[in-house]
Design a protein around this motif. Sequence first.
Motif, PDB file in Angstrom:
ATOM      1  N   LEU A  84       0.927  -1.087  -0.151  1.00  0.00           N
ATOM      2  CA  LEU A  84       0.039  -0.134   0.014  1.00  0.00           C
ATOM      3  C   LEU A  84       0.862   1.251   0.047  1.00  0.00           C
ATOM      4  O   LEU A  84       0.662   2.151  -0.643  1.00  0.00           O
ATOM      5  N   TYR A  85       1.842   1.271   0.934  1.00  0.00           N
ATOM      6  CA  TYR A  85       2.839   2.288   0.816  1.00  0.00           C
ATOM      7  C   TYR A  85       3.458   2.540  -0.539  1.00  0.00           C
ATOM      8  O   TYR A  85       3.604   3.595  -1.122  1.00  0.00           O
ATOM      9  N   PHE A  86       3.933   1.354  -1.240  1.00  0.00           N
ATOM     10  CA  PHE A  86       4.419   1.378  -2.524  1.00  0.00           C
ATOM     11  C   PHE A  86       3.474   2.017  -3.328  1.00  0.00           C
ATOM     12  O   PHE A  86       4.077   2.621  -4.203  1.00  0.00           O
ATOM     13  N   SER A  87       2.335   1.892  -3.527  1.00  0.00           N
ATOM     14  CA  SER A  87       1.257   2.489  -4.349  1.00  0.00           C
ATOM     15  C   SER A  87       0.980   3.709  -4.119  1.00  0.00           C
ATOM     16  O   SER A  87       0.438   4.134  -5.001  1.00  0.00           O
ATOM     17  N   ILE A  88       1.000   4.307  -2.797  1.00  0.00           N
ATOM     18  CA  ILE A  88       0.526   5.446  -2.692  1.00  0.00           C
ATOM     19  C   ILE A  88       1.690   6.555  -3.108  1.00  0.00           C
ATOM     20  O   ILE A  88       1.321   7.702  -3.769  1.00  0.00           O
ATOM     21  N   LEU A  89       3.015   6.276  -2.856  1.00  0.00           N
ATOM     22  CA  LEU A  89       3.910   7.361  -3.237  1.00  0.00           C
ATOM     23  C   LEU A  89       4.141   7.611  -4.616  1.00  0.00           C
ATOM     24  O   LEU A  89       3.999   8.763  -4.892  1.00  0.00           O
ATOM     25  N   PRO A  90       3.982   6.959  -5.471  1.00  0.00           N
ATOM     26  CA  PRO A  90       4.215   6.993  -6.808  1.00  0.00           C
ATOM     27  C   PRO A  90       2.778   8.027  -7.303  1.00  0.00           C
ATOM     28  O   PRO A  90       2.881   8.659  -8.311  1.00  0.00           O
ATOM     29  N   THR A  91       1.711   7.466  -6.826  1.00  0.00           N
ATOM     30  CA  THR A  91       0.378   8.152  -7.120  1.00  0.00           C
ATOM     31  C   THR A  91       0.343   9.787  -6.634  1.00  0.00           C
ATOM     32  O   THR A  91       0.425  10.762  -7.474  1.00  0.00           O
ATOM     33  N   LEU A  92       1.125  10.113  -5.539  1.00  0.00           N
ATOM     34  CA  LEU A  92       1.022  11.230  -5.178  1.00  0.00           C
ATOM     35  C   LEU A  92       1.976  12.344  -6.017  1.00  0.00           C
ATOM     36  O   LEU A  92       1.871  13.268  -6.176  1.00  0.00           O
ATOM     37  N   THR A  93       3.310  11.510  -6.316  1.00  0.00           N
ATOM     38  CA  THR A  93       4.257  12.175  -7.031  1.00  0.00           C
ATOM     39  C   THR A  93       3.509  12.561  -8.506  1.00  0.00           C
ATOM     40  O   THR A  93       3.811  13.698  -9.036  1.00  0.00           O
ATOM     41  N   ALA A  94       2.907  11.612  -9.129  1.00  0.00           N
ATOM     42  CA  ALA A  94       2.398  11.713 -10.376  1.00  0.00           C
ATOM     43  C   ALA A  94       1.292  12.852 -10.189  1.00  0.00           C
ATOM     44  O   ALA A  94       1.255  13.606 -11.226  1.00  0.00           O
ATOM     45  N   ILE A  95       0.475  12.813  -9.273  1.00  0.00           N
ATOM     46  CA  ILE A  95      -0.772  13.800  -9.083  1.00  0.00           C
ATOM     47  C   ILE A  95      -0.088  15.244  -9.026  1.00  0.00           C
ATOM     48  O   ILE A  95      -0.280  16.103  -9.816  1.00  0.00           O
ATOM     49  N   ILE A  96       1.068  15.374  -8.308  1.00  0.00           N
ATOM     50  CA  ILE A  96       1.559  16.900  -8.110  1.00  0.00           C
ATOM     51  C   ILE A  96       2.405  17.051  -9.443  1.00  0.00           C
ATOM     52  O   ILE A  96       2.098  18.334 -10.046  1.00  0.00           O
ATOM     53  N   THR A  97       2.921  16.184 -10.309  1.00  0.00           N
ATOM     54  CA  THR A  97       3.613  16.583 -11.198  1.00  0.00           C
ATOM     55  C   THR A  97       2.522  16.970 -12.599  1.00  0.00           C
ATOM     56  O   THR A  97       2.604  17.788 -13.382  1.00  0.00           O
ATOM     57  N   TYR A  98       1.544  16.206 -12.501  1.00  0.00           N
ATOM     58  CA  TYR A  98       0.498  16.324 -13.377  1.00  0.00           C
ATOM     59  C   TYR A  98       0.087  17.627 -13.442  1.00  0.00           C
ATOM     60  O   TYR A  98      -0.238  18.357 -14.239  1.00  0.00           O
ATOM     61  N   ILE A  99      -0.658  18.058 -12.057  1.00  0.00           N
ATOM     62  CA  ILE A  99      -1.160  19.273 -11.703  1.00  0.00           C
ATOM     63  C   ILE A  99      -0.206  20.372 -12.214  1.00  0.00           C
ATOM     64  O   ILE A  99      -0.611  21.557 -12.966  1.00  0.00           O
ATOM     65  N   THR A 100       0.984  20.556 -11.758  1.00  0.00           N
ATOM     66  CA  THR A 100       1.937  21.551 -11.742  1.00  0.00           C
ATOM     67  C   THR A 100       2.259  21.689 -13.261  1.00  0.00           C
ATOM     68  O   THR A 100       2.381  22.771 -13.923  1.00  0.00           O
ATOM     69  N   GLU A 101       2.520  20.570 -14.162  1.00  0.00           N
ATOM     70  CA  GLU A 101       2.508  20.509 -15.531  1.00  0.00           C
ATOM     71  C   GLU A 101       1.370  21.063 -16.471  1.00  0.00           C
ATOM     72  O   GLU A 101       1.622  21.484 -17.283  1.00  0.00           O
ATOM     73  N   SER A 102       0.415  21.166 -15.853  1.00  0.00           N
ATOM     74  CA  SER A 102      -0.894  21.694 -16.420  1.00  0.00           C
ATOM     75  C   SER A 102      -1.174  23.264 -16.545  1.00  0.00           C
ATOM     76  O   SER A 102      -1.887  23.898 -17.306  1.00  0.00           O
ATOM     77  N   TYR A 103      -0.065  23.927 -16.104  1.00  0.00           N
ATOM     78  CA  TYR A 103      -0.163  25.412 -15.800  1.00  0.00           C
ATOM     79  C   TYR A 103       1.107  26.086 -16.426  1.00  0.00           C
ATOM     80  O   TYR A 103       2.211  25.283 -16.602  1.00  0.00           O
ATOM     81  N   PRO A 104       1.137  27.396 -16.896  1.00  0.00           N
ATOM     82  CA  PRO A 104       2.389  27.834 -17.601  1.00  0.00           C
ATOM     83  C   PRO A 104       3.509  27.708 -16.209  1.00  0.00           C
ATOM     84  O   PRO A 104       3.267  27.962 -15.135  1.00  0.00           O
ATOM     85  N   THR A 105       4.648  27.842 -16.944  1.00  0.00           N
ATOM     86  CA  THR A 105       5.828  27.998 -16.049  1.00  0.00           C
ATOM     87  C   THR A 105       5.702  28.995 -15.039  1.00  0.00           C
ATOM     88  O   THR A 105       6.059  28.810 -13.836  1.00  0.00           O
ATOM     89  N   GLU A 106       5.289  30.137 -15.496  1.00  0.00           N
ATOM     90  CA  GLU A 106       5.296  31.249 -14.623  1.00  0.00           C
ATOM     91  C   GLU A 106       4.436  31.284 -13.366  1.00  0.00           C
ATOM     92  O   GLU A 106       4.811  31.947 -12.257  1.00  0.00           O
ATOM     93  N   ILE A 107       3.437  30.443 -13.374  1.00  0.00           N
ATOM     94  CA  ILE A 107       2.658  30.167 -12.274  1.00  0.00           C
ATOM     95  C   ILE A 107       2.758  28.905 -11.558  1.00  0.00           C
ATOM     96  O   ILE A 107       2.104  28.535 -10.561  1.00  0.00           O
ATOM     97  N   ARG A 108       3.646  27.859 -12.087  1.00  0.00           N
ATOM     98  CA  ARG A 108       3.808  26.732 -11.532  1.00  0.00           C
ATOM     99  C   ARG A 108       4.165  26.833 -10.084  1.00  0.00           C
ATOM    100  O   ARG A 108       3.681  25.749  -9.001  1.00  0.00           O
ATOM    101  N   VAL A 109       5.022  27.478  -9.675  1.00  0.00           N
ATOM    102  CA  VAL A 109       5.282  27.738  -8.291  1.00  0.00           C
ATOM    103  C   VAL A 109       4.299  28.020  -7.532  1.00  0.00           C
ATOM    104  O   VAL A 109       4.081  27.583  -6.398  1.00  0.00           O
ATOM    105  N   MET A 110       3.394  28.959  -7.933  1.00  0.00           N
ATOM    106  CA  MET A 110       2.208  29.557  -7.106  1.00  0.00           C
ATOM    107  C   MET A 110       1.340  27.935  -6.895  1.00  0.00           C
ATOM    108  O   MET A 110       0.564  27.851  -6.101  1.00  0.00           O
ATOM    109  N   VAL A 111       1.049  27.172  -8.155  1.00  0.00           N
ATOM    110  CA  VAL A 111       0.241  26.252  -8.115  1.00  0.00           C
ATOM    111  C   VAL A 111       0.578  25.180  -7.129  1.00  0.00           C
ATOM    112  O   VAL A 111      -0.218  24.714  -6.135  1.00  0.00           O
TER     113      VAL A 111
END
Length: 129
Positions: free
Chosen positions: A38-65
């Motif tokens: 379960l721990y093994f499956s949660i960590l990559p999920t969280l990493t992928a979600i954060i990556t997906y969300i931040t990559e969905s916005y322009p570079t100028e506001i990614r840090v704010m996101v």
Amino acid sequence: KVGRRNTIRFYTALSVIFSFLFAFVQNEVATPVFTVLLYFSILPTLTAIITYITESYPTEIRVMVLAFIANITAVIGTGLPFAAGYLADQSKQHTWLSTTVWGVMFLIQFIVSLFLNHETQGRDLQDIL
């Protein structure tokens, strides 16, 4: 090329499976094994979600996101110990309860992931927006 969406879906599905297995198959061998899985499956999920969300916005506001995500997580996290404590207390009588609740949350997350409408991996931002 697997992509962010499929990574989120795959590891969230694993989290659902391992949560329910952890809840209903409890013995000296299964409990630690499902804990690790379960721990093994949660960590990559969280990493992928954060990556997906931040990559969905322009570079100028990614840090704010990213800061917004961190703040929302912190706010939600303030109530989580109380919810976890309550579930742990209830789990004395119903050992399946706590991980079943998490399994349902992962199931909701999986269903939401089916509606992610764009892939961010290997694409220019102009293609995503």
